[in-house]
Write a protein that holds these residues in place. Structure first.
Motif, PDB file in Angstrom:
ATOM      1  N   ASN A   1     -10.653 -39.268 -38.762  1.00  0.00           N
ATOM      2  CA  ASN A   1     -10.391 -39.693 -37.378  1.00  0.00           C
ATOM      3  C   ASN A   1     -11.432 -40.685 -36.860  1.00  0.00           C
ATOM      4  OD1 ASN A   1      -8.030 -37.972 -36.822  1.00  0.00           O
ATOM      5  ND2 ASN A   1      -9.467 -36.276 -36.991  1.00  0.00           N
ATOM      6  N   GLY A   2     -12.706 -40.298 -36.913  1.00  0.00           N
ATOM      7  CA  GLY A   2     -13.747 -41.119 -36.307  1.00  0.00           C
ATOM      8  C   GLY A   2     -13.795 -42.547 -36.820  1.00  0.00           C
ATOM      9  N   PHE A   3     -14.095 -42.714 -38.099  1.00  0.00           N
ATOM     10  CA  PHE A   3     -14.206 -44.063 -38.657  1.00  0.00           C
ATOM     11  C   PHE A   3     -12.872 -44.815 -38.664  1.00  0.00           C
ATOM     12  CE2 PHE A   3     -18.421 -42.905 -40.342  1.00  0.00           C
ATOM     13  CZ  PHE A   3     -19.104 -44.088 -40.109  1.00  0.00           C
ATOM     14  N   PRO A   4     -11.744 -44.185 -39.041  1.00  0.00           N
ATOM     15  CA  PRO A   4     -10.473 -44.927 -38.973  1.00  0.00           C
ATOM     16  C   PRO A   4     -10.136 -45.414 -37.563  1.00  0.00           C
ATOM     17  CG  PRO A   4     -10.231 -43.015 -40.393  1.00  0.00           C
ATOM     18  CD  PRO A   4     -11.572 -42.889 -39.733  1.00  0.00           C
ATOM     19  N   ASN A   5     -10.377 -44.579 -36.546  1.00  0.00           N
ATOM     20  CA  ASN A   5     -10.133 -45.012 -35.167  1.00  0.00           C
ATOM     21  C   ASN A   5     -11.070 -46.153 -34.776  1.00  0.00           C
ATOM     22  OD1 ASN A   5      -8.112 -43.116 -34.811  1.00  0.00           O
ATOM     23  ND2 ASN A   5      -9.469 -41.587 -33.902  1.00  0.00           N
ATOM     24  N   LEU A   6     -12.300 -46.095 -35.292  1.00  0.00           N
ATOM     25  CA  LEU A   6     -13.252 -47.170 -35.007  1.00  0.00           C
ATOM     26  C   LEU A   6     -12.802 -48.471 -35.664  1.00  0.00           C
ATOM     27  CD1 LEU A   6     -15.872 -48.087 -33.736  1.00  0.00           C
ATOM     28  CD2 LEU A   6     -17.110 -47.162 -35.722  1.00  0.00           C
ATOM     29  N   GLU A   7     -12.271 -48.391 -36.874  1.00  0.00           N
ATOM     30  CA  GLU A   7     -11.749 -49.586 -37.539  1.00  0.00           C
ATOM     31  C   GLU A   7     -10.617 -50.212 -36.729  1.00  0.00           C
ATOM     32  OE1 GLU A   7     -12.100 -49.862 -42.257  1.00  0.00           O
ATOM     33  OE2 GLU A   7     -10.862 -48.177 -41.624  1.00  0.00           O
ATOM     34  N   ILE A   8      -9.724 -49.369 -36.227  1.00  0.00           N
ATOM     35  CA  ILE A   8      -8.598 -49.865 -35.431  1.00  0.00           C
ATOM     36  C   ILE A   8      -9.108 -50.561 -34.170  1.00  0.00           C
ATOM     37  CG2 ILE A   8      -6.616 -49.155 -34.034  1.00  0.00           C
ATOM     38  CD1 ILE A   8      -6.161 -46.903 -36.100  1.00  0.00           C
ATOM     39  N   ALA A   9     -10.084 -49.944 -33.504  1.00  0.00           N
ATOM     40  CA  ALA A   9     -10.616 -50.517 -32.258  1.00  0.00           C
ATOM     41  C   ALA A   9     -11.289 -51.860 -32.512  1.00  0.00           C
ATOM     42  CB  ALA A   9     -11.596 -49.530 -31.614  1.00  0.00           C
ATOM     43  N   VAL A  10     -12.066 -51.963 -33.579  1.00  0.00           N
ATOM     44  CA  VAL A  10     -12.759 -53.219 -33.883  1.00  0.00           C
ATOM     45  C   VAL A  10     -11.758 -54.289 -34.291  1.00  0.00           C
ATOM     46  CG1 VAL A  10     -14.414 -54.310 -35.452  1.00  0.00           C
ATOM     47  CG2 VAL A  10     -14.922 -52.066 -34.479  1.00  0.00           C
ATOM     48  N   ASP A  11     -10.715 -53.912 -35.052  1.00  0.00           N
ATOM     49  CA  ASP A  11      -9.669 -54.889 -35.409  1.00  0.00           C
ATOM     50  C   ASP A  11      -8.963 -55.410 -34.163  1.00  0.00           C
ATOM     51  OD1 ASP A  11     -10.188 -54.723 -38.099  1.00  0.00           O
ATOM     52  OD2 ASP A  11      -8.595 -53.277 -38.537  1.00  0.00           O
ATOM     53  N   ARG A  12      -8.697 -54.518 -33.227  1.00  0.00           N
ATOM     54  CA  ARG A  12      -8.015 -54.929 -31.992  1.00  0.00           C
ATOM     55  C   ARG A  12      -8.898 -55.871 -31.175  1.00  0.00           C
ATOM     56  NH1 ARG A  12      -5.393 -49.964 -29.608  1.00  0.00           N
ATOM     57  NH2 ARG A  12      -4.166 -50.292 -31.506  1.00  0.00           N
ATOM     58  N   LEU A  13     -10.195 -55.590 -31.175  1.00  0.00           N
ATOM     59  CA  LEU A  13     -11.124 -56.485 -30.481  1.00  0.00           C
ATOM     60  C   LEU A  13     -11.083 -57.869 -31.120  1.00  0.00           C
ATOM     61  CD1 LEU A  13     -13.361 -56.996 -28.412  1.00  0.00           C
ATOM     62  CD2 LEU A  13     -15.003 -56.073 -30.082  1.00  0.00           C
ATOM     63  N   GLY A  14     -10.996 -57.928 -32.448  1.00  0.00           N
ATOM     64  CA  GLY A  14     -10.897 -59.212 -33.130  1.00  0.00           C
ATOM     65  C   GLY A  14      -9.632 -59.956 -32.755  1.00  0.00           C
ATOM     66  N   GLU A  15      -8.529 -59.211 -32.582  1.00  0.00           N
ATOM     67  CA  GLU A  15      -7.276 -59.857 -32.166  1.00  0.00           C
ATOM     68  C   GLU A  15      -7.416 -60.464 -30.773  1.00  0.00           C
ATOM     69  OE1 GLU A  15      -4.307 -56.875 -32.413  1.00  0.00           O
ATOM     70  OE2 GLU A  15      -4.394 -56.686 -34.607  1.00  0.00           O
ATOM     71  N   TYR A  16      -8.078 -59.740 -29.865  1.00  0.00           N
ATOM     72  CA  TYR A  16      -8.302 -60.277 -28.518  1.00  0.00           C
ATOM     73  C   TYR A  16      -9.101 -61.579 -28.581  1.00  0.00           C
ATOM     74  CZ  TYR A  16      -6.710 -55.833 -26.525  1.00  0.00           C
ATOM     75  OH  TYR A  16      -5.965 -54.740 -26.159  1.00  0.00           O
ATOM     76  N   LEU A  17     -10.109 -61.610 -29.458  1.00  0.00           N
ATOM     77  CA  LEU A  17     -10.931 -62.815 -29.586  1.00  0.00           C
ATOM     78  C   LEU A  17     -10.097 -63.971 -30.127  1.00  0.00           C
ATOM     79  CD1 LEU A  17     -14.190 -61.240 -31.076  1.00  0.00           C
ATOM     80  CD2 LEU A  17     -13.914 -62.193 -28.783  1.00  0.00           C
TER      81      LEU A  17
END
Length: 335
Positions: free
Chosen positions: A277-293
């Motif tokens: 949960n922890g690291f996979p959710n963190l990967e998703i959040a960071v990927d989404r931040l990259g999409e926003y950028l």
């Protein structure tokens, strides 16, 4: 008249309309069959039958240890998993074991084996009944015989597993040493994830600076993403290693409730949550931040989510690191 290779054999069947012949073939063979009736008339050309001999190989055995290492206590159970296969069936299967240089012994598997072509191995070899002393050696092999009644049986064997009997404190000392190495790996991961947390802060600050171009922001985000992915794999490896330690403690019948509780509830269970949960959710959040950028959108929502998940993950990792640093479950001699 039947010709097999250089030999001829004449058969006078009881039934003039049919006959049988047993052939023991060890190699590819051509059989030339000539027939003649009661009046002595023979067929002009012999009937040729080609036989391809398939060798009857010994049983194939795959066996691996589960949750045990070469150093064991005299109370240990040795779990093995695998499979036994033979094309024509198995007549018997079991453990061939040897204590020191004494005579080899055989113990059948608990699973019914006779006449089956495939047998799953899910066995536990109990060492305790043999009352072994520290320093003694145990060699263990899974063996199986096939159903070859002509020139057999043929015996197949797994690799041989070698064990040394140690005291409980000697085993715990070895495990404590492995824990120390795992702790160092875990602390290194914690340090790298904290650095990734700093990179997230840098993304926000740089995004607020109009002089910062998009390429630089994407570089920071990619660095963060790679650090998260790397340490997901690293922590997953640490988690697997601690689960193996827990199995090893149980399989050696180590009766230290505080230690077992510490490893299971304080380390293994939280690590499963962190890696699933922890690291996979963190990967998703960071990927989404990259999409926003990439899309030129405001990063506030993506940034806040990434930071929140990062804080949760780091907090969970810190708690496990604290538990790993606590060696109170081990006897003083192993610290």
């Amino acid at each position: 008249v039947i010709t097999i290779g250089p030999d001829e054999k004449e058969i006078v069947p009881e039934n003039p309309r049919e006959f049988t012949i047993d052939l023991d073939l060890e190699a590819d063979t051509n059989l030339h069959l000539s027939l003649h009736d009661r009046d002595g008339i023979r067929n002009r050309d012999a009937l040729v039958l080609n036989f391809i001999a398939t060798p009857d190989l010994p049983p194939e055995i795959e066996a691996t240890l589960q949750g045990i290492r070469p150093s064991i206590t005299s109370q240990a159970i040795i779990p093995l998993k695998g499979v036994i296969r033979d094309e024509y069936g198995i007549s018997r299967a079991g453990f061939r074991f040897q204590i020191d240089e004494n005579e080899k012994q055989f113990k059948p598997l608990s699973e019914q084996t006779r006449d089956r072509r495939e047998i799953p191995i899910e066995e536990q070899f109990d060492v305790e009944p043999f009352k072994l002393d520290p320093g003694q050696k145990l060699r263990l092999t899974v063996v199986a015989d096939d159903r070859d009644s002509l020139k057999g049986p043929k015996t197949g064997a797994s690799r041989t597993f070698n064990f040394s009997i140690v005291t409980k404190d000697e085993l715990l000392s070895k495990i404590a040493s492995r824990e120390l190495n795992l702790r160092r790996r875990f602390e290194r991961s914690l340090s790298e994830v904290r650095q990734a947390q700093d990179d997230l802060v840098l993304i926000q600050k740089s995004h607020q600076d109009p002089k910062t171009d998009l390429a630089m922001l994407n570089l920071y985000n990619e660095k963060t993403r790679l650090a998260v992915h790397k340490n997901l794999n690293e922590v997953a490896g640490v988690s697997q290693a601690f689960h193996e330690i827990l199995s090893e403690l149980n399989n050696n019948r180590i009766d230290l409730p505080n230690l077992l509780q510490r490893v299971e509830e304080g380390v293994c269970i939280p690590l499963v949550d962190i890696t699933t949960n922890g690291f996979p959710n963190l990967e998703i959040a960071v990927d989404r931040l990259g999409e926003y950028l990439e899309q030129g959108k405001g990063i506030d929502a993506g940034y806040d989510t990434s930071v929140a998940v990062m804080d949760q993950t780091i907090g969970a990792v810190q708690r496990v690191v604290g538990t790993v640093r606590d060696t109170d479950g081990y006897p003083p001699v192993t610290r």
